[in-house]
Write an enzyme that holds these catalytic residues in place. Structure first.
Site, PDB file in Angstrom:
ATOM      1  N   LEU A   1       5.613 -10.378   2.032  1.00 53.05           N
ATOM      2  CA  LEU A   1       5.409 -11.221   0.865  1.00 53.05           C
ATOM      3  C   LEU A   1       6.329 -12.445   0.860  1.00 53.05           C
ATOM      4  CD1 LEU A   1       6.629  -8.600  -1.875  1.00 53.05           C
ATOM      5  CD2 LEU A   1       4.465  -9.617  -1.808  1.00 53.05           C
TER       6      LEU A   1
ATOM      7  N   TYR B   1      15.286  -7.383 -13.350  1.00 52.94           N
ATOM      8  CA  TYR B   1      14.001  -6.937 -12.964  1.00 52.94           C
ATOM      9  C   TYR B   1      12.971  -7.434 -13.939  1.00 52.94           C
ATOM     10  CZ  TYR B   1       9.723  -3.769 -12.676  1.00 52.94           C
ATOM     11  OH  TYR B   1       8.582  -3.493 -12.747  1.00 52.94           O
TER      12      TYR B   1
ATOM     13  N   ARG C   1       4.587  -3.552   4.880  1.00 55.92           N
ATOM     14  CA  ARG C   1       5.433  -4.591   5.597  1.00 55.92           C
ATOM     15  C   ARG C   1       5.676  -4.095   7.197  1.00 55.92           C
ATOM     16  NH1 ARG C   1      10.796  -4.278   2.009  1.00 55.92           N
ATOM     17  NH2 ARG C   1       9.780  -2.311   1.855  1.00 55.92           N
TER      18      ARG C   1
ATOM     19  N   GLY D   1       3.294   1.852  -1.500  1.00 48.28           N
ATOM     20  CA  GLY D   1       4.028   2.080  -2.936  1.00 48.28           C
ATOM     21  C   GLY D   1       3.837   3.195  -3.660  1.00 48.28           C
TER      22      GLY D   1
ATOM     23  N   LYS E   1       9.524  -9.935 -13.270  1.00 51.70           N
ATOM     24  CA  LYS E   1       8.240  -9.543 -13.588  1.00 51.70           C
ATOM     25  C   LYS E   1       7.424 -10.656 -14.460  1.00 51.70           C
ATOM     26  CE  LYS E   1       6.165  -6.619 -12.475  1.00 51.70           C
ATOM     27  NZ  LYS E   1       5.564  -6.438 -10.945  1.00 51.70           N
TER      28      LYS E   1
ATOM     29  N   SER F   1       5.832  -5.555  -5.179  1.00 48.47           N
ATOM     30  CA  SER F   1       6.914  -6.340  -5.784  1.00 48.47           C
ATOM     31  C   SER F   1       7.959  -5.157  -5.791  1.00 48.47           C
ATOM     32  CB  SER F   1       6.502  -6.675  -7.146  1.00 48.47           C
ATOM     33  OG  SER F   1       7.166  -7.408  -7.719  1.00 48.47           O
TER      34      SER F   1
ATOM     35  N   SER G   1       4.263  -5.614 -15.908  1.00 49.18           N
ATOM     36  CA  SER G   1       4.922  -4.467 -16.632  1.00 49.18           C
ATOM     37  C   SER G   1       4.990  -4.899 -18.148  1.00 49.18           C
ATOM     38  CB  SER G   1       6.470  -4.313 -16.062  1.00 49.18           C
ATOM     39  OG  SER G   1       7.262  -3.793 -16.578  1.00 49.18           O
TER      40      SER G   1
ATOM     41  N   SER H   1      11.116   4.147 -10.773  1.00 44.70           N
ATOM     42  CA  SER H   1      10.866   5.460 -11.518  1.00 44.70           C
ATOM     43  C   SER H   1      11.705   6.713 -10.925  1.00 44.70           C
ATOM     44  CB  SER H   1       9.679   5.519 -11.676  1.00 44.70           C
ATOM     45  OG  SER H   1       8.896   4.547 -12.275  1.00 44.70           O
TER      46      SER H   1
ATOM     47  N   ALA I   1       0.851  -1.225  -0.046  1.00 46.26           N
ATOM     48  CA  ALA I   1       0.096  -0.075   0.120  1.00 46.26           C
ATOM     49  C   ALA I   1       0.665   1.359  -0.001  1.00 46.26           C
ATOM     50  CB  ALA I   1      -0.739   0.004   1.295  1.00 46.26           C
TER      51      ALA I   1
END
Length: 341
Positions: free
Chosen positions: A67, A161, A38, A16, A165, A88, A130, A205, A14
């Protein structure tokens, strides 16, 4: 969008970057949101979401979940009809790709969907994937990326990465196909840009934009084209998909920008940045790039620099009704937040 179903929606990860906007949209549409984090003791990171909930018609309840722990999601899932799985890792600096990327992505998906299979109330699951799960390198794209494409070129040592995904998504579809009670959709954004809710995020990002603003690319930009999309458009796609029953992969992509384009936008925001919009020749980057940036391996340069990125976003545009925003404006808003402007 108005939500008439009063059963809770579970959102994982949440705090993120993207999850914050998804929760924002759900709360403003009147949803009851169960949100996993977490560490519940990190109250500063929860505060922006609590502020949104306070001023919205929806409601928000936090749950602690890990996770990598098989039973973490049992409690948060109670009574939920819909699940949006967003937790993730996304980082450009994984010290150990297996530990930092692959294991949490794949085991997190497995643990969540195992819990979904044990929760009779769940009818719908949306997983954040993604475009990287569709193509690991720009050279893989045959004209235009489509929902039929799968990434077959990434590994733990090349584009880890992207590999994480793809592997997590493959697992999600296998688990969905093995049962008939709940339906699955996967959302495939290109690079997500735009402002964060609250403090700038630790997302990859933001790592990329921070790197561009830091002076490390003062000599010029790699000849690299990147697909980009506004974070708010990606959030819209998640919420809409949570409340329909399409069982498919949906690309959410706004526009492609070269890194030189991105540098020009950042300089328009702040001309004092130690940044050059000049595009470096590929041959020069191939010779010296690996010495300056560990991620700029010669294989990466060969398979990405000078190759176009295009993706088919018609399903999101035509059937979800998303009018994709200009990502240049989103990039400037993102950088402005980071620079305190």
């Amino acid at each position: 969008m108005q939500i008439s179903d009063d059963r809770p929606v579970l959102v994982t990860g949440a705090t993120g970057y993207l999850a914050g906007w998804v929760i924002h949209d759900l709360l403003n549409a009147g949803a009851r949101v169960h949100a996993t984090v977490r560490d519940l003791s990190r109250s500063k990171r929860l505060r922006p979401l609590e502020d949104i909930a306070r001023d919205s018609p929806g409601s928000l309840e936090f749950f602690q979940a890990d996770l990598t722990r098989p039973n973490s999601f049992k409690r948060p899932l109670q009574g939920c009809a819909r699940v949006i799985h967003m937790a993730s890792p996304f980082t450009l600096h994984a010290g150990n790709a297996q530990r930092d990327l692959l294991t949490p992505a794949v085991e997190g998906t497995r643990n969540l969907l195992d819990a979904v299979n044990q929760s009779a109330s769940v009818e719908r699951v949306v997983v954040t994937s993604s475009v990287a799960a569709m193509a690991g390198d720009n050279a893989d794209i045959q004209g235009q990326l489509t929902a039929k494409d799968w990434n077959h070129s990434s590994s733990l040592t090349h584009q880890p990465y992207s590999f994480s995904k793809a592997e997590a998504e493959r697992l999600a579809w296998r688990m969905a196909d093995a049962q008939s009670r709940w339906t699955l959709a996967t959302v495939h954004p290109s690079l997500v840009v735009g402002p964060a809710l609250g403090q700038p995020s630790a997302s990859g990002s933001f790592e990329l934009v921070e790197r561009m603003c830091s002076g490390r690319l003062a000599q010029g930009m790699p000849p690299l084209t990147i697909g980009t999309v506004d974070v708010r458009d990606v959030a819209t796609a998640h919420v809409q998909l949570a409340f329909n029953d399409w069982s498919e992969r949906v690309i959410v992509h706004g526009q492609s920008l070269s890194m030189a384009d991105m540098a020009a936008e950042l300089l328009a925001l702040d001309p004092t940045l130690d940044l050059s919009p000049r595009q470096l020749p590929k041959w020069l980057l191939w010779l010296v790039g690996p010495a300056f940036e560990p991620e700029l391996t010669r294989r990466f340069i060969s398979r990405n620099c000078g190759h176009a990125f295009e993706a088919d976003n018609r399903r999101a545009r035509n059937d979800l009704g998303i009018d994709f925003a200009d990502t240049r404006a989103a990039l400037r808003a993102m950088a402005g937040q980071m620079l305190g402007q």
